[in-house]
Each structure stands twice: as structure tokens, then as C-alpha cells.
Design a protein around this motif. Structure first.
Motif, short mmCIF file in Angstrom:
data_model
loop_
_atom_site.label_atom_id
_atom_site.label_comp_id
_atom_site.label_asym_id
_atom_site.label_seq_id
_atom_site.Cartn_x
_atom_site.Cartn_y
_atom_site.Cartn_z
N THR A 90 -6.24 7.67 -8.38
CA THR A 90 -6.02 7.51 -9.92
C THR A 90 -7.61 7.03 -10.32
O THR A 90 -8.47 6.54 -9.38
N GLU A 91 -7.81 7.00 -11.54
CA GLU A 91 -8.96 6.46 -12.18
C GLU A 91 -8.71 5.43 -12.88
O GLU A 91 -7.45 5.23 -13.36
N ALA A 92 -9.78 4.39 -12.94
CA ALA A 92 -9.25 2.96 -13.51
C ALA A 92 -9.22 3.48 -14.94
O ALA A 92 -9.70 4.00 -15.81
N GLY A 137 -10.87 16.79 -5.55
CA GLY A 137 -11.38 15.77 -6.69
C GLY A 137 -10.83 16.16 -8.11
O GLY A 137 -11.25 15.40 -8.82
N ILE A 152 -5.35 13.70 -9.94
CA ILE A 152 -6.60 14.01 -8.99
C ILE A 152 -6.38 14.51 -7.52
O ILE A 152 -5.52 13.78 -7.08
N SER A 189 -4.01 1.67 -7.72
CA SER A 189 -4.26 1.74 -8.93
C SER A 189 -4.60 0.68 -9.82
O SER A 189 -5.39 1.07 -10.97
N HIS A 220 -8.81 17.16 -11.44
CA HIS A 220 -7.61 16.97 -12.22
C HIS A 220 -6.72 18.13 -12.37
O HIS A 220 -6.51 18.80 -13.19
#
Length: 605
Positions: free
Chosen positions: A241-243, A424, A419, A376, A426
Motif C-alpha cells: 500500500t501507499e500511505a 510496482g 500495487i 499499511s 497499480h
């Protein structure tokens, strides 16, 4: 075989309790009969299909260096007690006591029996490596049997076991069996089956793959990346996950009540308690505060099956917990937690912020409380979380500041559009699939537990490494039906079809047509062709409906018109465009050519 003598009935109506097409068609077509929940009897067409599947498997496993053995269905409980699975496996393992009072089990898998078989044989390094397999009935007391033969309690399975003195040798055998599986599925008519990384589950080991048929009828979720080819079962798929963007309390330029984050020059939002009366769920919280689920930190509570001690897992609000990852981390099974007054937890308002220190202080061997954090949350700021008292939440949660000693691990399910852990992008997609086979690198899990050792050239003792390789026979048959059918019935590949040719005698009351069909039936049998002959005095609709349900790939039609023309009509099941009339004296040759062509089309490169 004459259809008039074939045991079993065929039906036009679809049974009401069938949730997938293969289940309905195999009941309607007279392939199997319900006995009990998850238990079926096989009728002649299904027996012929599974026998052919088994033969394909034997040929490929023999070519891979395997030797066929057979274990008992009933095993002494002592085998499973040695490995530790007698207590660790749940009620799926059927345990009973025989008339002498000895504890026994019905084999749901045979790793323990495999070790016991070769424990003495494999005492010296000179005997290694070796690979053996069986095709045997197994019983797994499945809690929720469904979808006919796709998930049953009693089933037939090919399982193979390999033993090695080095990891390199194990990996070489693993690759050979992987290739053998690809050939097996292609020859059985499922070249579209893919292998995906999977969780080893109760089997143990460090590496495993499942062979999946992608279909909406499947009950497994498969994570795929079309960009780079990454494939994994949902249970094993990594979640990256991305922040999330900062929560509702963060604002650039505001410094009052904020502290600076060491990793950023931006000020952090203050941890602020807000009243949220009657707000218990993430959806209610988002609606109340006007935020998204990704801006929340939610608590998911479990209890260990062993002692009911609590496990509190904190995860980002828009993600779901992958319970397989959780049980692997804990090393034991859990169930959804029931929060009581004495638990110290406030249902609907649990959060890691101000009470984090208190939760940590109370988490230990005495209380059994375990606190875990999904990755996450790592580095997240401005989140909303429970305040651990009724009707209040916190805004402005900063994980590094408010939970400085938290350790983060992957506990989340991968998501559609997530992701990819390899490229990498999406680009992740989620598909449904049926597991038709699996392979495992078991390592020394069973050889060590059951004290199987070999002596090397220097006289030192070692535990051999094991591999395990399984294919469900009935499930594979059902999966072929699921993948290859139309609204009228199955379309069986020539290699596993119950018969190769379905001969239909139209107007069997016409003596000349009947004589022509009888002669053709005899000639085809003498040529070694498998023929199902329908010479019943029934309507064309009934005859063709039964033929569709039986799904035999080549259909021959003898009729008054064809007899006058001195020919027989040949058509392919599911491909009416491939229909032609063949002179009677050429029909056997042309049928054999068609069988060869259809078979060759399924041969893997």
C-alpha cells in the motif's frame, strides 16, 4: 456399449440446489448420484472419465520418475500423533476408535504414511532420491461441501511424495513435477490452467504452488498482474500500500498543537479526542466525519482457538484482514473475538493511540493479549482511530509519534487495482479459480517430526527433505466440465471422454437403417474405437438431448436419408459447423483420423 443398457438416468430439469454448471450437468447426465452431504456415487460415464484421467496421470508421473504405491484409507492415529497433526488439525480429520480401542483416522492426506513407508528403506544416502505416488480414496470432513465434485468430503486423489538429500535435488524434482502437471492438465483438456504461488497451510514447508482454472465458479481468489505476470493465491499474495493522504486534522502551515515528524518538515496534526455518539463502524465513522476509510485505523479483534486469549490487529480502514497471514504469524488458529466487559477493550472504539502504552503493558503471557499492526499503517499520519472509550474517537493519529515501538507486518488482503509486488504498478486484478492441483516443498517438517534419518557417506545422520504433489481426480473432471460445456451439456475432450464416438440410429424401427447402424457399430468396435450406440426407438429430440448431456466429441448419425445416400453424417459435439457426410465404406478410417487429430491437438509441446 448400447445406451439402452447404460446404468443411470438423464434428466431435462436442473436440480434446484446446484450452484455451478458442472454439478447440474453431471447430475442431469447420469454421471453421479448424491449419497450424503459431500459424498457421491459414480456411474459408468464418470468412472470411464476418471479412469482416463488416472491413466494420463500415471503416464506423466512414471515419466517423471515416480513409482506407484498405495496406502490404506484407514490409518493408526499414532502416525498423526508423531507428526503433531493429530492435535493441530481440526475436525476435518475424522477420528474414531476401532473395536480394540485403538485410535484411528481416515486419511485426508498421506504425508505421515509416506514417511512410515520408507523410514527404514531411506536409512542410507545411497537410496536417494526417490519419488512415489498413489491414486487413492481420501476423506476430509469438510464443513461446507459445495458445487458437486469441486468441494466434497470423500474424494479420489493422486498424491506423490519425494525424498531428497539436498535442497538442489528437491528443487529439481519440484520443477519436473511442475512440468508434469502442466502436461497432465493440457492432455486432460485444460491447457489454460495456471500455477500460482500459494500458502502451504497445514501441509507446512517453505514453497508451494497451486494449479488454478480461472472461472467464475471457483471459490478461491487469485491475484494476477497482467503487466508482469505475477500470480498468487489471495492467501499468499503480498499486499503493498501507499500511505494515504493526511486525515482531517492535518493542514499545511498550522503549527499550534503540532509536533514535527523526523521524516518530514510538515507539522503533524494534534491527537484530538472527538465525540462520536453511536458511531461504531468504519462506514458510520466516515459518514459522521466526512472522511474516507483509508484515513481510518481500525481494530479487528480475534481470539485464539486454544485458550480464547485476545488478538487485536490494527489495520488501515479500507483494507481487509487476510486471516491466513494472521494464523501463520501466530502459529495457531483463531476465531472472531467476542468482546466482554472484563476484556479491557471497548467494542467499536478500540484504538492504539493514548492507550497504546496501556495495551502494551497488559499484553503478555499472563493475559495473553497480543497486539499486531499491519504495515499499511507504517508512517501514516492524520488518521482517525478509536479512543478506547464509548462514543469517542481520536483524530490526528501519527503512528511514529503515538505508537513509537510498533512493529509492522503484512496482514492485509491484496486489492483490485492494488500495487503489484513485482513490477510496482497499480495493476492487480482479482479472479476466481478452482484449484485442480498443488505442489509443496515440505522440507524436513515430517521427516524430523517422525524421526526419519539417513546416514551420509561420512557416517553423519541427516533428516531428508520432502516434496508433496497432489491432484484431485473428481475435481479435475468437474473442472473440465465447468470449462467446456454449453447450455445443452458437457463437451468432453477426446482424451477423457467416456466414449470416443456416439452413434445415433435414427428411426431404429426402420430395419435397413438399423442393420446399417449395427454393422457400423461392430466395425468400429473391431477397429478399437470406443462407441456408445443409441438404437432406442425414441424421438430425435430425446436422442440428441441425451447425446448432448453425455458430451461425447464425435457423433455419427445413421438415418433413412443418409442410408439412401450411402453415407453417415459425422459432427463434432459443440461444433456443428464441423459436420460432413462420409461414404459408409470410409467412415471407420475417417473416424480414426478425427480421433487422432483431436488427440494431437491436446498434446503439450
Amino acid at each position: 456399449m448400447k445406451l439402452a443398457n447404460l446404468i443411470g438416468d438423464r434428466f431435462r430439469e436442473t436440480p434446484s440446489d446446484c450452484v455451478v454448471e458442472s454439478h447440474a450437468l453431471m447430475l442431469r447426465g447420469g454421471y453421479m448420484k448424491y449419497v450424503a452431504n459431500g459424498i457421491y456415487s459414480s456411474l459408468p460415464p464418470l468412472c470411464r472419465i476418471t479412469r482416463k484421467i488416472e491413466q494420463i496421470i500415471r503416464e506423466e508421473m512414471d515419466a517423471a520418475g515416480g513409482q506407484e504405491v498405495q496406502f490404506p484409507v484407514v490409518l493408526p492415529a499414532s502416525y498423526w500423533q508423531e507428526s503433531g497433526r493429530y492435535d493441530s488439525v481440526g475436525s476435518e480429520l475424522l477420528r474414531f476408535t476401532d473395536r480394540n480401542g485403538s485410535p484411528m483416522v481416515l486419511g485426508m492426506t498421506h504425508e505421515e504414511a509416506a514417511v512410515a513407508l520408507v523410514r527404514e528403506y531411506g536409512a542410507t544416502y545411497s537410496r536417494y532420491p526417490f519419488l512415489f505416488y498413489q491414486i487413492q480414496t481420501k476423506f476430509r470432513d469438510e464443513a461446507r461441501p459445495r458445487a458437486g465434485l469441486i468441494r466434497v468430503r470423500e474424494f479420489t486423489m493422486k498424491d506423490a511424495y519425494s525424498f531428497h538429500t539436498s535442497q538442489e535435488d528437491l528443487e529439481a524434482c519440484y520443477r519436473r513435477c511442475h512440468s508434469a502437471y502442466e502436461r497432465i492438465f493440457a492432455r486432460a483438456g485444460l491447457p489454460e490452467v495456471i500455477s500460482v504461488a500459494s500458502d502451504s497451510g497445514m501441509m507446512g514447508g517453505n514453497l508451494s504452488h497451486e494449479f488454478m482454472l480461472l472461472t467464475p465458479a471457483g471459490e478461491d481468489s487469485i491475484v494476477l498482474c497482467p503487466s508482469c505476470g505475477y500470480r498468487a493465491n489471495m492467501e499468499a499474495a503480498e499486499c503493498i500500500t501507499e500511505a494515504p493522504s493526511e486525515g482531517i486534522c492535518a493542514s499545511e502551515g498550522r503549527t499550534d498543537g503540532h509536533t514535527e515528524c523526523a521524516a518530514s518538515s510538515l507539522p503533524l496534526p494534534a491527537l484530538t479526542e472527538v465525540s462520536t455518539p453511536g458511531v461504531h463502524t468504519i462506514d458510520e465513522l466516515c459518514a459522521f466525519l466526512g472522511i474516507t476509510a483509508a484515513q481510518c485505523c481500525k481494530a479487528v479483534v480475534y481470539q485464539r482457538n486454544r485458550d480464547d486469549s485476545y488478538v487485536v490487529l490494527f489495520i488501515r480502514g479500507d483494507l481487509d484482514v487476510n486471516e491466513t497471514k494472521l494464523t501463520n504469524r501466530l502459529g495457531e488458529e483463531v476465531h472472531p473475538g467476542e468482546i466482554t466487559e472484563g476484556s479491557g477493550l471497548q467494542a467499536g472504539f478500540i484504538g492504539p493511540a493514548a492507550l497504546y502504552a496501556g495495551l502494551r503493558k497488559n499484553s503478555g503471557e499472563n493475559t495473553g493479549l497480543t497486539i499486531l499492526f499491519d504495515r499499511s499503517l507504517k508512517g501514516a499520519t492524520g488518521l482517525v482511530c478509536g479512543a478506547n472509550r464509548a462514543d469517542f474517537h481520536y483524530t490526528g493519529l501519527c503512528m511514529e509519534r503515538d505508537c513509537p515501538d510498533a512493529s509492522y507486518e503484512d496482514f492485509a488482503k491484496a486489492q483490485e487495482g492494488g500495487i503489484c509486488p513485482v513490477c510496482g504498478r497499480h495493476s492487480l486484478t482479482i479472479s476466481r479459480g478452482i484449484e485442480v492441483g498443488n505442489i509443496f516443498q515440505l522440507g524436513t517438517k515430517y521427516s524430523k517430526a517422525m524421526h526419519m534419518q539417513y546416514v551420509d557417506a561420512d557416517g553423519a545422520a541427516h533428516y531428508p527433505l520432502m516434496g508433496c504433489y497432489g491432484i484431485g481426480i473428481g475435481r479435475l473432471a468437474a473442472s473440465v466440465c465447468e470449462a467446456h460445456h454449453d447450455e445443452y451439456g458437457p463437451i468432453w475432450p477426446i482424451t477423457i471422454s467416456p466414449w470416443q464416438v456416439h452413434l445415433c440410429c435414427m428411426r431404429s424401427d426402420n430395419a435397413e437403417v438399423h442393420a446399417m447402424a449395427d454393422a457400423l457399430y461392430d466395425e468400429l468396435q473391431r477397429a478399437g474405437v470406443e462407441v456408445l450406440y443409441d438404437d432406442r426407438n425414441v424421438s430425435a429430440g430425446v436422442m440428441f438431448s441425451d447425446a448432448d448431456l453425455l458430451g461425447i466429441p464425435i457423433r455419427l448419425i445413421a438415418s433413412p436419408r443418409n442410408r439412401k445416400e450411402g453415407c453417415v453424417e459425422m459432427t463434432l459435439r459443440g461444433n456443428k459447423a464441423d459436420t460432413c457426410k462420409i461414404p459408409a465404406d470410409e467412415i471407420v478410417l475417417r473416424v480414426r483420423e478425427k480421433i487422432s487429430a483431436l488427440t494431437a491437438a491436446l498434446q503439450p509441446e
